[in-house]
Structures are given as C-alpha cells and as structure tokens.
Design a protein around this motif. Structure first.
Motif, PDB file in Angstrom:
ATOM      1  N   PRO A  23      16.380 -13.922  -4.546  1.00  0.00           N
ATOM      2  CA  PRO A  23      15.490 -12.649  -4.015  1.00  0.00           C
ATOM      3  C   PRO A  23      14.249 -12.423  -3.842  1.00  0.00           C
ATOM      4  O   PRO A  23      13.982 -11.157  -3.175  1.00  0.00           O
ATOM      5  CB  PRO A  23      16.604 -11.441  -5.389  1.00  0.00           C
ATOM      6  N   ASP A  24      13.306 -12.826  -4.615  1.00  0.00           N
ATOM      7  CA  ASP A  24      11.738 -12.474  -4.619  1.00  0.00           C
ATOM      8  C   ASP A  24      11.429 -12.897  -4.008  1.00  0.00           C
ATOM      9  O   ASP A  24      10.552 -12.126  -3.371  1.00  0.00           O
ATOM     10  CB  ASP A  24      11.080 -13.418  -6.198  1.00  0.00           C
ATOM     11  N   GLU A  25      11.860 -14.067  -2.559  1.00  0.00           N
ATOM     12  CA  GLU A  25      11.281 -14.410  -1.055  1.00  0.00           C
ATOM     13  C   GLU A  25      11.694 -13.394  -0.537  1.00  0.00           C
ATOM     14  O   GLU A  25      11.025 -13.346   0.657  1.00  0.00           O
ATOM     15  CB  GLU A  25      11.324 -16.150  -1.304  1.00  0.00           C
ATOM     16  N   GLN A  26      12.517 -12.544  -0.657  1.00  0.00           N
ATOM     17  CA  GLN A  26      13.065 -11.343   0.184  1.00  0.00           C
ATOM     18  C   GLN A  26      12.497 -10.685  -0.038  1.00  0.00           C
ATOM     19  O   GLN A  26      11.184  -9.762   0.648  1.00  0.00           O
ATOM     20  CB  GLN A  26      14.111 -11.396  -0.232  1.00  0.00           C
ATOM     21  N   GLU A  27      11.596 -10.368  -1.090  1.00  0.00           N
ATOM     22  CA  GLU A  27      10.769  -8.933  -1.065  1.00  0.00           C
ATOM     23  C   GLU A  27       9.473  -9.662  -0.335  1.00  0.00           C
ATOM     24  O   GLU A  27       8.679  -8.436  -0.402  1.00  0.00           O
ATOM     25  CB  GLU A  27      10.899  -9.077  -2.689  1.00  0.00           C
ATOM     26  N   GLU A  28       8.834 -10.763  -1.135  1.00  0.00           N
ATOM     27  CA  GLU A  28       7.892 -11.338   0.471  1.00  0.00           C
ATOM     28  C   GLU A  28       7.732 -11.427   1.109  1.00  0.00           C
ATOM     29  O   GLU A  28       6.840 -10.733   1.457  1.00  0.00           O
ATOM     30  CB  GLU A  28       7.126 -12.344  -0.623  1.00  0.00           C
ATOM     31  N   LEU A  29       8.902 -11.498   1.951  1.00  0.00           N
ATOM     32  CA  LEU A  29       9.154 -11.476   3.591  1.00  0.00           C
ATOM     33  C   LEU A  29       9.135  -9.616   3.565  1.00  0.00           C
ATOM     34  O   LEU A  29       8.569  -9.911   4.279  1.00  0.00           O
ATOM     35  CB  LEU A  29      10.379 -11.803   3.673  1.00  0.00           C
ATOM     36  N   ALA A  30       9.980  -9.187   3.238  1.00  0.00           N
ATOM     37  CA  ALA A  30       9.653  -8.066   3.353  1.00  0.00           C
ATOM     38  C   ALA A  30       7.936  -7.120   3.365  1.00  0.00           C
ATOM     39  O   ALA A  30       7.609  -6.441   4.707  1.00  0.00           O
ATOM     40  CB  ALA A  30      10.721  -7.185   3.085  1.00  0.00           C
ATOM     41  N   GLY A  31       7.649  -7.250   2.639  1.00  0.00           N
ATOM     42  CA  GLY A  31       5.809  -7.292   2.563  1.00  0.00           C
ATOM     43  C   GLY A  31       5.417  -7.884   3.366  1.00  0.00           C
ATOM     44  O   GLY A  31       4.539  -6.880   3.857  1.00  0.00           O
ATOM     45  N   LEU A  32       5.159  -9.239   3.282  1.00  0.00           N
ATOM     46  CA  LEU A  32       4.480  -9.023   4.987  1.00  0.00           C
ATOM     47  C   LEU A  32       4.719  -8.935   6.364  1.00  0.00           C
ATOM     48  O   LEU A  32       3.991  -9.054   7.091  1.00  0.00           O
ATOM     49  CB  LEU A  32       4.905 -10.531   4.779  1.00  0.00           C
ATOM     50  N   LEU A  33       5.794  -8.483   6.725  1.00  0.00           N
ATOM     51  CA  LEU A  33       6.224  -7.649   7.461  1.00  0.00           C
ATOM     52  C   LEU A  33       5.859  -6.702   7.975  1.00  0.00           C
ATOM     53  O   LEU A  33       5.574  -6.470   8.521  1.00  0.00           O
ATOM     54  CB  LEU A  33       8.195  -7.659   7.584  1.00  0.00           C
ATOM     55  N   GLN A  34       5.925  -5.902   6.387  1.00  0.00           N
ATOM     56  CA  GLN A  34       4.987  -4.347   6.843  1.00  0.00           C
ATOM     57  C   GLN A  34       3.317  -4.512   7.174  1.00  0.00           C
ATOM     58  O   GLN A  34       3.476  -3.465   7.711  1.00  0.00           O
ATOM     59  CB  GLN A  34       5.226  -3.642   4.983  1.00  0.00           C
ATOM     60  N   ASN A  35       3.174  -6.227   5.966  1.00  0.00           N
ATOM     61  CA  ASN A  35       1.672  -5.863   6.587  1.00  0.00           C
ATOM     62  C   ASN A  35       1.251  -5.905   7.691  1.00  0.00           C
ATOM     63  O   ASN A  35       0.613  -5.699   8.575  1.00  0.00           O
ATOM     64  CB  ASN A  35       1.430  -7.395   5.490  1.00  0.00           C
ATOM     65  N   LEU A  36       2.016  -6.929   8.189  1.00  0.00           N
ATOM     66  CA  LEU A  36       1.909  -7.527   9.938  1.00  0.00           C
ATOM     67  C   LEU A  36       2.439  -5.744  10.551  1.00  0.00           C
ATOM     68  O   LEU A  36       1.508  -6.267  12.210  1.00  0.00           O
ATOM     69  CB  LEU A  36       3.401  -8.814   9.627  1.00  0.00           C
ATOM     70  N   ALA A  37       3.156  -5.027  10.496  1.00  0.00           N
ATOM     71  CA  ALA A  37       3.530  -4.037  11.290  1.00  0.00           C
ATOM     72  C   ALA A  37       2.514  -3.216  11.473  1.00  0.00           C
ATOM     73  O   ALA A  37       2.459  -2.389  12.309  1.00  0.00           O
ATOM     74  CB  ALA A  37       4.605  -3.471  10.848  1.00  0.00           C
ATOM     75  N   SER A  38       1.717  -3.199   9.993  1.00  0.00           N
ATOM     76  CA  SER A  38       0.446  -2.326   9.682  1.00  0.00           C
ATOM     77  C   SER A  38      -1.015  -2.366  10.200  1.00  0.00           C
ATOM     78  O   SER A  38      -1.699  -1.704  10.206  1.00  0.00           O
ATOM     79  CB  SER A  38       0.953  -1.326   8.177  1.00  0.00           C
ATOM     80  N   ALA A  39      -0.555  -4.085  10.530  1.00  0.00           N
ATOM     81  CA  ALA A  39      -2.533  -5.314  10.872  1.00  0.00           C
ATOM     82  C   ALA A  39      -2.803  -4.113  11.625  1.00  0.00           C
ATOM     83  O   ALA A  39      -2.570  -3.983  12.868  1.00  0.00           O
ATOM     84  CB  ALA A  39      -1.757  -6.587  10.943  1.00  0.00           C
ATOM     85  N   ALA A  40      -4.372  -3.892  11.443  1.00  0.00           N
ATOM     86  CA  ALA A  40      -5.147  -2.767  12.376  1.00  0.00           C
ATOM     87  C   ALA A  40      -6.003  -3.768  12.910  1.00  0.00           C
ATOM     88  O   ALA A  40      -6.908  -3.456  14.114  1.00  0.00           O
ATOM     89  CB  ALA A  40      -6.052  -2.538  11.126  1.00  0.00           C
ATOM     90  N   ASP A  41      -6.290  -4.684  13.179  1.00  0.00           N
ATOM     91  CA  ASP A  41      -6.681  -6.426  14.427  1.00  0.00           C
ATOM     92  C   ASP A  41      -5.827  -7.767  13.415  1.00  0.00           C
ATOM     93  O   ASP A  41      -5.289  -8.284  13.019  1.00  0.00           O
ATOM     94  CB  ASP A  41      -8.228  -6.345  13.507  1.00  0.00           C
TER      95      ASP A  41
END
Length: 211
Positions: A23-41
C-alpha cells in the motif's frame, strides 16, 4: 525505451503492477505519476523517472515490467527535449484516486477562449504559437493568438512567443499573455491592437532580460 514507452508498459500491466506493490508503495507510485503529469520541464521529468525506476525495482523478478527494465532503460532524447504525454499518465491516476486536482494556474489558463488543434492551420510544432494540453480536450491554442474570426496567427504574437520561448514553456508564455502586467498596466492579450506592437514586445523583453 522512451518515457512514454515506460508509461505504456505500466498501463499494459497496471492491475498486476498494483497487486505486486505494498500500500505505501502504491501511494508512492501515485505521487510519482502526479509529479510526472505536472512536470514543468525536462529536468523534472528526468528526476521523476529516476525515482519511478527505483520504485519499480521492488517488483518481483518475474514481473513483465521488471523484465522490460532489466535490460537497462535509456530514455531517448536530449535533456532539454525530454517530454511525456500526460494523457496516459492521467488515465493511470484516474484508476487510483480519480482525476488529480488541476493546477490552479493551468486551470485558469485553460479556461481562456481557445481553438482546438484541428481548427488551427499552422503545424502543431510551430514555435510561434502557444499550444496547451487540456486533460480532457487535447491540444488547445489560446484564441488571442489569432486575428479575429480567423486561424491566422498575429505576427506580433508569434514574435513575442519566440521571445518567451513558448515552444519550451507554453504555460509560462500563456501566463504572461493572460495575466496582469504592471509594466503595461493591463493584461497583454487584452491590449493587442490598442497598444503598439513594439511596446508589447519591449515588455516581453524586459521579462526575458530580467531573468
């Protein structure tokens, strides 16, 4: 393998990937995907991808994603050209917690009148035009860039967009045009046609040279 290939690989094995993570790895995965979707550069994309690959190493050896990564992923493209198609990333996120909260600045810019890519005669890669990715509607071109009632780009807009490097930072360029400007005393997009073109260009140069 490109960054988009990695996202597609995750999508092909998404339920199996989630089942193999705690579960904690799933949460980390979700956070990384959110970062990827909003990456500015490209730098932000590359940093997020490094963290994503480290997380995926926790998958079992026989997992298809593990097997694909085992050969050593080398992301294509120079650091200043690394991009990610956000639509597949957002689709994966939607299966976890629903669509992520939109960035308020992006939401404001996407609310401005715009033309769909299909209506714009210029090539999508035209560096003189701002092209924004709407999560639901696809590529959109803010309407102020074109002569009234046409899809003909305004010369002064194309000129200033190049100064603002709109091909590299379309959101930043759009924010300049659609936000308040103290130097001009108004919103630059609203001042087109009423303020001399050179004055608009000078205001943009002040920003660029000030950086």
């Amino acid at each position: 393998m490109t960054p988009d290939d990695l996202v597609a690989l995750l999508g092909d094995h998404w339920p199996q990937t989630l089942a193999a993570l705690a579960p904690d790895e799933q949460e980390e995965l979700a956070g990384l995907l959110q970062n990827l979707a909003s990456a500015a550069d490209s730098q932000a994309v590359r940093a997020t991808l490094r963290r994503l690959r480290r997380l995926l190493r926790a998958l079992p050896d026989e997992h298809p994603v593990t097997r694909a990564l085992r050969d050593g992923v080398r992301f294509a493209g120079a650091p200043d050209a690394l991009e990610v198609d956000r639509a597949p990333v957002l689709a994966l996120l939607a299966t976890l917690h629903g669509p992520p909260e939109p960035d308020p600045v992006h939401a404001r810019l996407l609310a401005a009148p715009a033309l769909p890519a299909a209506d714009v005669a210029a090539a999508p890669g035209e560096p003189g035009l701002i092209r924004l990715r709407h999560p639901a509607l696809g590529d959109r071109y803010p309407r102020f860039q074109f002569a009234a009632g046409t899809t003909r780009p305004l010369a002064v807009v194309s000129r200033i967009n190049r100064l603002l490097m709109a091909d590299r930072d379309p959101w930043g360029a759009a924010d300049w045009w659609l936000g308040g400007n103290r130097w001009l005393g108004g919103v630059p997009a609203d001042l087109l046609g009423s303020v001399p073109d050179e004055e608009l260009a000078r205001a943009a140069r002040e920003l660029v040279e000030g950086d």
